[in-house]
Scaffold this active site. Structure first.
Site, PDB file in Angstrom:
ATOM      1  N   SER A 709       0.809  -1.220   0.000  1.00 27.54           N
ATOM      2  CA  SER A 709       0.000   0.000   0.000  1.00 27.54           C
ATOM      3  C   SER A 709       0.840   1.267   0.000  1.00 27.54           C
ATOM      4  O   SER A 709       0.310   2.346   0.205  1.00 27.54           O
ATOM      5  CB  SER A 709      -0.915   0.016   1.231  1.00 27.54           C
ATOM      6  OG  SER A 709      -0.147   0.038   2.418  1.00 27.54           O
ATOM      7  N   LYS A 751      -6.678   3.602   8.658  1.00 21.58           N
ATOM      8  CA  LYS A 751      -5.820   4.597   8.012  1.00 21.58           C
ATOM      9  C   LYS A 751      -6.445   5.984   8.066  1.00 21.58           C
ATOM     10  O   LYS A 751      -5.738   6.979   8.275  1.00 21.58           O
ATOM     11  CB  LYS A 751      -5.550   4.176   6.574  1.00 21.58           C
ATOM     12  CG  LYS A 751      -4.701   2.907   6.472  1.00 21.58           C
ATOM     13  CD  LYS A 751      -4.492   2.468   5.036  1.00 21.58           C
ATOM     14  CE  LYS A 751      -3.609   1.209   4.981  1.00 21.58           C
ATOM     15  NZ  LYS A 751      -3.391   0.742   3.597  1.00 21.58           N
TER      16      LYS A 751
END
Length: 816
Positions: A709, A751
């Site tokens: 990511s 996140k």
């Protein structure tokens, strides 16, 4: 000390005014007793006139008093029984009647105090206290000893006492020596001496003996002594009978079982004697009648119980068979608790245990609603996945409370032996059933809620694979016929509701994932943690520390300070630990009288209790070669500041540091290749990196990092170096391909929360995650502007306001 004899006209001679006129007072000329006496205490029992006894006084205050008496050559002391052995030696704790004694000998014994030999002379009564503290001195009055002429009644009492003592000698020869000593010193025709001597022989209580000492009339004293002797004789006869009965029953071959014979004798006297083995078999049969065995289990039970009845208790196989039958009859065969499917009650139970997690609660209520439709919630497997401290275990307890079932939890973290799940074979020493059977015995119903914790940390080795053993337990297609190795009989687990917990899915065995329904608990946002602290954690901790709600006054601002500056992790376990630390300090300060209740705590005071904040507001790093990435960890979301620098321009190359895993290393290589290949399309010379050596670093270097990511963040750092321009203040996450496409990632909620904690209100996410973000609670999304991208050119436009040019056409390629 004055040694004159007391001449008190008010003292009545023994026998009282109604005594027979034939009695005459007899006073020995050598017994001139003092008017003033120093008292010494007796704790166990009083002493009587005519006795010669040893007394030992060790160190301490009383030992000092006795040494002073011996040194002063005082001839007489008063011996008085204390009323309460546990109370201090004081006038109010002393009886009024004692015995005056002549000190015959005083010997100092090394290490053991002073040893006195005293001869008890006569009763005395305390008239008044001269001193109140050690040494206690009193004014004493004496009752003259009398001689009695022979009478029928007096002779009857005397003969009764002598005959009883002779009878006692038959049962206890220890009295013979004392009787011989009495005969050598006194005349049996002295009823006073005889009564006192007989009383001293008995094991009567100190109160009864003091009562006799205080009884001056001779006939009353003789009556009480005869009663005490008869009681002593009865006790001796019972003891002799028991000893004779036991001796008769014990032969030479049975002496090693002496204690067992005593128990049997007692049972025989009470009429409760029976064979323990037969009783145990009968008890097992009674327990089995209350159970609904399966056909296989009933047949096995009959075989084992018949075998147990044939075995001797001393046989090694007896205990093995007995333990097996005990386990079989302890399981809840056919026992079920009634389920509750009231959604309002279930919602209240969930809200009582947890604040926030609304999406998780909705999913659980849907699960219960389905169970209400089909009248069963068994046969289902729910897997709670989330970081530590978010309430996975307590959520399982709330589900059990909501459906009205008993709850049992055990952990498989680090478990490597499959016998822990399915039990050991009975052929092994110390064999036991597995955890599942143990849980069923504990909850006593066949449809409990069983939580299996830490399935992501289960192991395997040469002893077997516990994860594979769990498949038979959890699989709805197999667990109706679950067979534990120890029981070796099938037990139906299809009605059990199994709950699993894990911190991450990567290490959960794949077969378990296929059979479980996954519910994610990503963690709490700051406002939810403040609410949990105020409504749940703080009241519980106050109670556990013995404090009332009004004893420690706090505000919501303090809880928010704890959450934001001390405990930013997704769960509330550290937050709870901080509360315990605060209340421990409060309790100590109150105990040391540094503060008084109620205590008021403010944000400014809290560092004195738990130290300085762990987390401090760190500004987002901005500049050329810097980019903020978002990452997921088992502890929740976090931010990563990626750094890049051109070390020198001697040769082409790239160096990567920061303990990156293989996946992130590949991501960096892909980002480097993509940016290098498309420099001219971003308005940079195509040969910029030909002589530039780039160093890419992902702090912190001590923390291993891996995951797909960070591609677009790495590409942003490299493009920033090439453009010599700082990126915009945004956080980003997404994987990059060689063609510039941005691929979806996971952990969106964690996140986004990490970006909010850092104060970043703009985030770049892959377009493929838009559906996942839309399902998140509004409280997570609010305050954040999310940019969805499909290609890196959109990232470049957002970060650098650079538009990517179309690729150059090759020679011979026709224009559009």
């Amino acid at each position: 000390m004055n040694s004159d004899t007391v001449h008190d006209p008010d003292i009545v001679e023994e026998g009282g005014p109604s005594a027979p006129p034939k009695e005459a007072t007899l006073v020995r000329s050598d017994e001139r007793l003092p008017e003033r006496l120093t008292l010494l205490p007796l704790s166990n029992r009083p002493l009587f006139p005519g006795l010669v006894v040893p007394l030992i006084y060790e160190g301490g205050e009383m030992g000092k008093v006795v040494r002073e008496l011996a040194a002063s050559h005082e001839q007489y002391v008063g011996l008085v029984l204390v009323r309460d052995e546990d109370e201090p030696y004081a006038p109010k704790n002393l009886h009024e009647v004692g015995v005056v004694a002549r000190i015959a000998k005083a010997v100092e014994i090394d290490g053991h105090g002073l040893h006195l030999v005293v001869e008890c002379v006569r009763r005395f009564k305390v008239e008044s206290f001269v001193t109140q503290e050690n040494p206690i001195r009193v004014l004493a009055s004496y009752r003259a000893e009398t001689a009695y002429e022979d009478s029928v009644e007096l002779r009857a009492y005397t003969v009764a006492i002598v005959n009883t003592i002779k009878e006692l000698l038959k049962h206890n020869p220890m009295y013979e020596e004392e009787l011989r000593l009495f005969a050598s010193r006194f005349d049996v025709n002295e009823p006073n001496r005889l009564a006192d001597f007989a009383a001293s022989l008995t094991t009567a209580s100190r109160e009864d003996l003091q009562d006799i000492l205080e009884t001056f009339p001779i006939f009353d004293r003789l009556k009480k002594v005869v009663s005490l002797l008869n009681r002593e004789l009865n006790v001796s006869k019972v003891q002799t009978k028991i000893r004779e009965n036991i001796d008769e029953r014990i032969s030479e071959q049975q002496r090693r079982f002496f204690l067992q014979e005593q128990l049997q004798e007692i049972q025989r006297e009470l009429g409760i004697h029976e064979d323990p083995a037969e009783k145990e078999v009968e008890d097992f049969r009674k327990r089995a009648k209350k159970l609904k065995f399966s056909e296989e289990a009933a047949k096995t039970f009959d075989e084992e119980i018949n075998k147990l009845a044939m075995l001797e208790p001393s046989s090694p196989e007896y205990n093995v068979t007995r333990s097996y039958i005990d386990w079989m009859t302890s399981l809840p065969w056919g026992k079920f608790c009634r389920d509750r499917y009231n959604l309002k009650t279930a919602a209240r139970a969930l809200n009582r245990h947890h604040a926030g997690l609304e999406d998780v609660k909705d999913r659980i209520l849907e699960f219960i609603a389905v169970g209400a439709r089909k009248k069963a919630v068994g046969g289902s497997i729910i897997l709670f996945v989330g970081p530590p401290g978010v309430g996975k275990t307590s959520l399982g307890k709330a589900i059990a409370e909501a459906v009205g079932r008993p709850f049992f939890r055990f952990s498989v973290g680090g478990m490597r032996d499959e016998a822990e799940i399915k039990g050991h074979r009975r052929t092994y020493i110390g064999a036991m059933p597995g955890k599942i059977v143990q849980a069923l015995k504990r909850v006593a119903v066949a449809n409990p809620v069983i939580m299996i914790d830490e399935v992501d940390k289960i192991g395997s080795d040469f002893r077997g694979d516990p994860a594979s053993a769990l498949l038979e337990v959890l699989d709805p297609e197999q667990n109706a016929d679950f067979m534990d190795h120890y029981l070796d009989v099938r037990f139906d687990l299809s009605q059990v509701l199994f709950l699993l917990t894990a911190n991450q899915l990567d290490t959960v065995p794949r077969p378990l994932l296929d059979r479980a329904e996954i519910i994610r608990l990503p963690g709490y946002i700051a406002s939810e943690k403040v609410d949990i602290a105020r409504k749940h954690l703080w009241p519980i901790q106050l109670k556990e520390h013995g404090l009332a709600a009004d004893d420690v006054v706090v505000t919501s601002a303090l809880f928010r300070h704890l959450v934001e500056d001390y405990a930013r992790e997704p769960g509330v376990r550290r937050l709870e630990g901080l509360m315990k630390k605060i209340l421990r300090k409060v309790a100590r300060n109150v105990a040391e009288e540094k503060v008084s209740l109620p205590v008021r705590l403010s944000v400014a005071d809290i560092k004195d209790y738990i130290g300085k904040p762990r987390f401090r507001e760190q500004p987002v790093k901005e500049g050329v070669g810097l980019a903020t990435g978002l990452a997921w960890t088992a502890m929740g979301g976090t931010t990563l500041t990626l750094e890049g620098a051109i070390v020198h321009q001697d040769r082409r190359g790239m160096k990567i540091t920061g303990q990156l895993g293989k996946v992130m290393q590949e991501s960096s290589e892909i980002a480097y290749s993509y940016v290098t290949a498309n420099l001219d399309r971003f308005g940079v010379k195509a040969d910029f990196f030909d002589k530039a050596f780039v160093h890419l670093h992902v702090p912190e270097g001590a923390v291993p990092k891996d995951g797909p990511s960070a591609g677009i963040a790495m590409a942003t750092v490299l493009l920033s170096l090439a453009l010599d321009k700082a990126p915009a203040r945004m956080a980003m996450t997404g994987e990059l391909t060689l063609t510039g496409e941005v691929l979806p990632i996971g952990g969106e909620r964690e996140k986004l929360l990490a970006a909010k904690r850092l104060g970043i209100n703009e985030v770049i996410l892959p377009a493929g995650n838009q559906v996942d973000v839309d399902e998140l609670p509004q409280s997570v999304r609010e305050g954040i502007t999310i940019h969805y991208v499909q290609h890196f050119r959109e990232v470049a436009r957002l970060m650098f306001e650079v538009r990517m040019k179309s690729p150059k056409r090759r020679k011979g390629e026709a224009e559009a």
